[in-house]
Write a protein that holds these residues in place. Structure first.
Motif, mmCIF file in Angstrom:
data_model
loop_
_atom_site.group_PDB
_atom_site.id
_atom_site.type_symbol
_atom_site.label_atom_id
_atom_site.label_comp_id
_atom_site.label_asym_id
_atom_site.label_seq_id
_atom_site.Cartn_x
_atom_site.Cartn_y
_atom_site.Cartn_z
ATOM 1 N N ILE A 143 0.838 -1.211 0.000
ATOM 2 C CA ILE A 143 0.000 0.000 0.000
ATOM 3 C C ILE A 143 0.866 1.251 0.000
ATOM 4 O O ILE A 143 0.602 2.228 -0.725
ATOM 5 C CB ILE A 143 -0.940 -0.030 1.215
ATOM 6 C CG1 ILE A 143 -1.941 -1.192 1.082
ATOM 7 C CG2 ILE A 143 -1.677 1.291 1.366
ATOM 8 C CD1 ILE A 143 -2.775 -1.440 2.324
ATOM 9 N N GLU A 144 1.949 1.232 0.835
ATOM 10 C CA GLU A 144 2.857 2.384 0.875
ATOM 11 C C GLU A 144 3.528 2.606 -0.473
ATOM 12 O O GLU A 144 3.716 3.744 -0.912
ATOM 13 C CB GLU A 144 3.909 2.172 1.968
ATOM 14 C CG GLU A 144 3.337 2.234 3.386
ATOM 15 C CD GLU A 144 4.410 1.955 4.426
ATOM 16 O OE1 GLU A 144 5.560 1.657 4.021
ATOM 17 O OE2 GLU A 144 4.095 2.029 5.631
ATOM 18 N N VAL A 145 3.908 1.480 -1.139
ATOM 19 C CA VAL A 145 4.545 1.603 -2.458
ATOM 20 C C VAL A 145 3.584 2.240 -3.458
ATOM 21 O O VAL A 145 3.948 3.133 -4.226
ATOM 22 C CB VAL A 145 5.023 0.223 -2.941
ATOM 23 C CG1 VAL A 145 5.421 0.282 -4.408
ATOM 24 C CG2 VAL A 145 6.193 -0.259 -2.093
ATOM 25 N N VAL A 146 2.331 1.766 -3.415
ATOM 26 C CA VAL A 146 1.334 2.339 -4.335
ATOM 27 C C VAL A 146 1.117 3.813 -4.023
ATOM 28 O O VAL A 146 1.079 4.669 -4.925
ATOM 29 C CB VAL A 146 0.015 1.546 -4.225
ATOM 30 C CG1 VAL A 146 -1.088 2.233 -5.023
ATOM 31 C CG2 VAL A 146 0.217 0.116 -4.717
ATOM 32 N N GLU A 147 0.989 4.113 -2.705
ATOM 33 C CA GLU A 147 0.802 5.516 -2.329
ATOM 34 C C GLU A 147 2.001 6.361 -2.744
ATOM 35 O O GLU A 147 1.862 7.484 -3.229
ATOM 36 C CB GLU A 147 0.588 5.619 -0.821
ATOM 37 C CG GLU A 147 -0.743 5.040 -0.353
ATOM 38 C CD GLU A 147 -0.887 5.117 1.149
ATOM 39 O OE1 GLU A 147 0.104 5.473 1.810
ATOM 40 O OE2 GLU A 147 -1.990 4.834 1.655
ATOM 41 N N ARG A 148 3.224 5.778 -2.566
ATOM 42 C CA ARG A 148 4.430 6.514 -2.942
ATOM 43 C C ARG A 148 4.479 6.736 -4.451
ATOM 44 O O ARG A 148 4.879 7.818 -4.911
ATOM 45 C CB ARG A 148 5.676 5.733 -2.481
ATOM 46 C CG ARG A 148 6.979 6.462 -2.729
ATOM 47 C CD ARG A 148 7.016 7.787 -2.036
ATOM 48 N NE ARG A 148 8.253 8.502 -2.284
ATOM 49 C CZ ARG A 148 8.450 9.780 -2.010
ATOM 50 N NH1 ARG A 148 7.473 10.507 -1.479
ATOM 51 N NH2 ARG A 148 9.614 10.350 -2.265
ATOM 52 N N ARG A 149 4.094 5.713 -5.205
ATOM 53 C CA ARG A 149 4.073 5.871 -6.666
ATOM 54 C C ARG A 149 3.093 6.971 -7.070
ATOM 55 O O ARG A 149 3.399 7.815 -7.916
ATOM 56 C CB ARG A 149 3.688 4.553 -7.317
ATOM 57 C CG ARG A 149 4.797 3.498 -7.286
ATOM 58 C CD ARG A 149 4.326 2.210 -7.889
ATOM 59 N NE ARG A 149 5.384 1.189 -7.832
ATOM 60 C CZ ARG A 149 5.200 -0.087 -8.198
ATOM 61 N NH1 ARG A 149 4.003 -0.482 -8.628
ATOM 62 N NH2 ARG A 149 6.204 -0.943 -8.128
ATOM 63 N N LYS A 150 1.915 6.941 -6.439
ATOM 64 C CA LYS A 150 0.946 7.979 -6.744
ATOM 65 C C LYS A 150 1.479 9.352 -6.362
ATOM 66 O O LYS A 150 1.344 10.333 -7.097
ATOM 67 C CB LYS A 150 -0.365 7.701 -5.991
ATOM 68 C CG LYS A 150 -1.073 6.424 -6.430
ATOM 69 C CD LYS A 150 -1.521 6.509 -7.889
ATOM 70 C CE LYS A 150 -2.286 5.267 -8.314
ATOM 71 N NZ LYS A 150 -2.684 5.325 -9.741
#
Length: 309
Positions: A143-150
């Motif tokens: 989730i953090e990776v996705v949030e960071r990508r966003k």
């Protein structure tokens, strides 16, 4: 028909024989013996009593022996019984200890199995909990990776927007201003270079003029020095004396320069002392001039006076 020992010892046989003999005698008198009792058997020489004593002693001895044997047998039987009891007790205690040890061993084995099962269960629980936490952490990281990508995408879009804004508001005006400033600088640089070239040319001309002037002055001074040297050589010591005399005022001025700042000089002594001091000072002047110039004023003065005369 019986011996004394038989009479004494076998009373039944003795009574039976008495009954046979006496029954026949009393039967002829019309008397029937139904029962009788032998009250005592004795003699006048105490043979029977002695025999009784011996018998009594033997019986007593046998009785004592029997008692001793009985006591011995009783002690042996008691010891045997006690031993048997101790054996039974020892066997019982041994069985009890064996049973207790077996119980403790089995209990320890059971406890070990229970503890092992508990440890396995605890380890399995912790392992499963760790796996669950790891899965949760992996999901959180994802989730953090996705949030960071966003967030990175948003930041990249913002950077592009700011870059376009800077290009529109800063870069293009700056490029225009830079071009303007560069053009002005080039014009000023060209002007400065031309002015510097003109100034360098002027300085070069002035330097050449000054060098020519210095060269001319040097040549004139050299010629003057050459003429002075020739004159000094021609006139000899008189010319040197003239130079020294011309330099004396300057020397005196340099010597007196430190005294110019002195407001008052007090000379201790009478008139003769002042005269002596001045005379001494004047007397020290020729040696000083000789030390500075190598010219002996006394000799030059004498030669000058002789030539004048």
């Amino acid at each position: 028909t019986l011996t004394v020992e038989e009479v004494y010892r076998d009373r039944d046989q003795f009574a039976s024989l008495v009954r046979e003999v006496a029954g026949m005698d009393v039967g002829r008198m019309g008397i029937e013996i139904l029962s009788f009792t032998i009250k005592d058997v004795y003699d006048r020489v105490d043979y029977l009593s002695s025999l009784g004593k011996a018998q009594t002693a033997a019986v007593k001895r046998d009785a004592d022996i029997g008692v001793a044997q009985a006591n011995r047998d009783a002690g042996i039987r008691e010891a045997e019984a006690e031993k048997a009891a101790m054996d039974v007790k020892y066997n019982t205690d041994t069985k009890i200890e064996d049973n207790a040890r077996l119980y403790k061993l089995q209990k320890a084995q059971f406890d070990q199995q229970i503890n092992t099962a508990k440890a396995d269960a605890q380890l399995a629980y912790e392992l499963q909990a760790a796996k669950t936490r790891q899965k949760i952490r992996n999901e959180e990281i994802a989730i953090e990776v996705v949030e960071r990508r966003k967030q990175i995408e948003v930041e990249e879009q913002e950077i592009k927007r700011k870059e376009k804004e800077l290009i529109a508001t800063v870069r293009l005006p700056a490029e225009a201003e830079s071009y303007r400033v560069e053009t002005i600088a080039q014009g000023r640089r060209t002007q400065t270079v031309e002015a510097a070239r003109a100034e360098a040319e002027r300085i070069k001309r002035i330097g050449e003029a000054e060098a020519y002037a210095v060269e001319s002055v040097g040549k004139a001074e050299a010629e003057s020095m050459k003429l002075k040297a020739s004159a000094y050589k021609q006139y000899g010591d008189a010319a040197i004396m003239s130079m020294v005399l011309e330099s004396l005022p300057q020397i005196a001025a340099e010597v007196a320069a430190p005294l110019a700042k002195t407001e008052e000089i007090v000379m201790v002594g009478g008139g003769d002392s002042v005269t002596s001091a001045i005379t001494k000072m004047c007397g020290e002047l020729p040696p000083a001039v000789h030390a500075l110039t190598g010219v002996d004023l006394s000799k030059v003065s004498e030669a000058y006076l002789i030539e004048s005369q």
